[in-house]
Design an enzyme around this catalytic site. Structure first.
Site, PDB file in Angstrom:
ATOM      1  CG  HIS A   1      55.328  -3.156  69.983  1.00  0.00           C
ATOM      2  ND1 HIS A   1      56.205  -4.096  70.492  1.00  0.00           N
ATOM      3  CD2 HIS A   1      54.631  -2.662  71.038  1.00  0.00           C
ATOM      4  CE1 HIS A   1      56.049  -4.166  71.802  1.00  0.00           C
ATOM      5  NE2 HIS A   1      55.102  -3.306  72.164  1.00  0.00           N
TER       6      HIS A   1
ATOM      7  CB  SER B   1      55.119  -1.177  74.698  1.00  0.00           C
ATOM      8  OG  SER B   1      54.072  -2.028  74.265  1.00  0.00           O
TER       9      SER B   1
ATOM     10  CG  ASP C   1      58.033  -5.791  68.271  1.00  0.00           C
ATOM     11  OD1 ASP C   1      56.784  -5.755  68.202  1.00  0.00           O
ATOM     12  OD2 ASP C   1      58.672  -5.229  69.186  1.00  0.00           O
TER      13      ASP C   1
END
Length: 388
Positions: free
Chosen positions: A332, A39, A329
């Site tokens: 991240h 990610s 978040d």
């Protein structure tokens, strides 16, 4: 005698011009950026697969061009976007599985990464995402499409000269090893690090076999400082969980060793570790130095544990200005953090792949100087008798 050295000088000049031209062509232009990983670099492949780990909805992407939620796990751009732009290519790396793009878009940059994946196949199974081996399958498929689009010779050149980015490994520890019992029952932390390092080395060898020659391999970040880990670090007063950071540092050191080995083992392969750990850790510990106000929690929702669907546009706690936060978040970074980290890494990448050219110039001009000296000596016999 004079004619002999004049001829040598002319040969050297012509050779210099030719080599300089060829080296400039080879090194001045990276034709494509090709991305593997999780990610931290996924630009939207998870949008197209059956997994709960997605980010193709607001407020993700709210600071991206047009406020688009592309599937990037951030409020805006991620590192490959900045790296691509720095090499004179497009400012957005498209996801391979995104039907809005085709091979004409992928010819100068493509992302095969999948959020939630890891080196370990067992990690990708946790959230049903694309395993690392499947990313290579997609890469092979991409090569076939590229050959059909621009021809075998040009496609082979792009694959050879492209800069490959790989960022992966955090999920192996945070979503697998420390969360589920299977790997912990089989491996100590050190053994699991070695297990992952072995997979990394085999991946690089396979990439080499498939034609890749330039790879930037990012190690683990300070994963003990992720907001999610700080939230659960109750007995540590919600500070960074330094035991996890220690594991990341150890893993990165082992990764450096295997990179050195592979650079010696694989002729023509150049792997550089784009280690972001130190700059990321410095940002977290000194946020005001970089213009941040908050490093302990994230911008989205309460900032304590939310990511993915828990970080949604209906959450009233989401911060109004992500530029004040290190994290977007609970897992991240914000676009601003991604930009700062990228700007730290980019000069190293550029310097690494221009080193050969600088070495060549030094050799050429030192050789030229020696020939000039010899020619001067041939014209003045006294110089031949001069002591060293």
């Amino acid at each position: 005698m004079e004619h002999k050295y004049t001829t040598l000088w002319l040969i050297l000049v012509l050779t210099t011009v030719s080599l300089t031209h060829q080296m400039t062509k080879a090194l001045a232009k990276i034709p494509a950026i090709i991305v593997f990983g999780d990610s931290s670099v996924d630009s939207g492949n998870n949008n197209q697969i059956s997994t709960v780990l997605k980010s193709n909805f607001q407020p993700y992407g709210r600071d991206f061009d047009g406020g688009r939620a592309t599937g990037r796990f951030s409020n805006g751009r991620i590192p490959p976007d900045y790296i691509s732009a720095a090499f004179g290519l497009k400012s957005e790396i498209p996801a391979y599985l995104d039907p809005a793009y085709n091979i004409s878009d992928f010819a100068t940059g493509v992302c095969f990464a999948s959020a939630g994946t890891g080196y370990d196949n067992a990690t990708s199974n946790v959230l049903n995402v694309i395993p690392l081996w499947k990313e290579l399958v997609y890469f092979k498929e991409y090569q076939g499409k590229l050959k059909s689009y621009i021809g075998y010779k040009k496609a082979k050149e792009i694959v050879r000269e492209a800069l490959y980015l790989m960022s992966i490994g955090t999920n192996d520890f945070m979503e697998n090893y420390f969360l589920l019992p299977n790997r912990r029952s089989r491996f100590t932390v050190s053994q699991y690090q070695d297990f992952l390092i072995g997979i990394s080395a085999n991946f690089i060898r396979e990439l080499y076999r498939m034609g890749g020659r330039k790879l930037s391999l990012t190690g683990l970040p300070p994963m003990g400082c992720l907001p999610l880990e700080r939230t659960t670090n109750i007995f540590g007063q919600h500070d960074c969980a330094e035991e996890y950071n220690k594991i990341a540092v150890e893993f990165n050191a082992k990764l450096n060793v295997v990179v050195g080995k592979l650079n010696r083992e694989l002729p023509g392969m150049k792997v550089v570790t784009g280690n972001a750990y130190n700059i990321f850790y410095h940002i977290i510990r000194n946020p005001s130095h970089y213009g941040f106000e908050v490093a302990e929690i994230a911008c989205c929702a309460t900032g304590l544990f939310e990511m993915g669907y828990m970080c949604n546009k209906d959450n009233l706690f989401t911060c109004p200005d992500a530029n004040k936060y290190v994290f977007w978040d609970a897992f991240h970074p914000t676009e601003k953090t991604n930009r700062i980290i990228s700007e730290h890494i980019i000069p190293r990448l550029k310097a690494y792949w221009s080193l050969a050219f600088e070495d060549l110039k030094i050799y050429i001009f030192s050789t030229a100087s020696r020939i000039v000296d010899v020619e001067a000596q041939s014209r003045d016999p006294d110089l031949l008798l001069a002591p060293d």
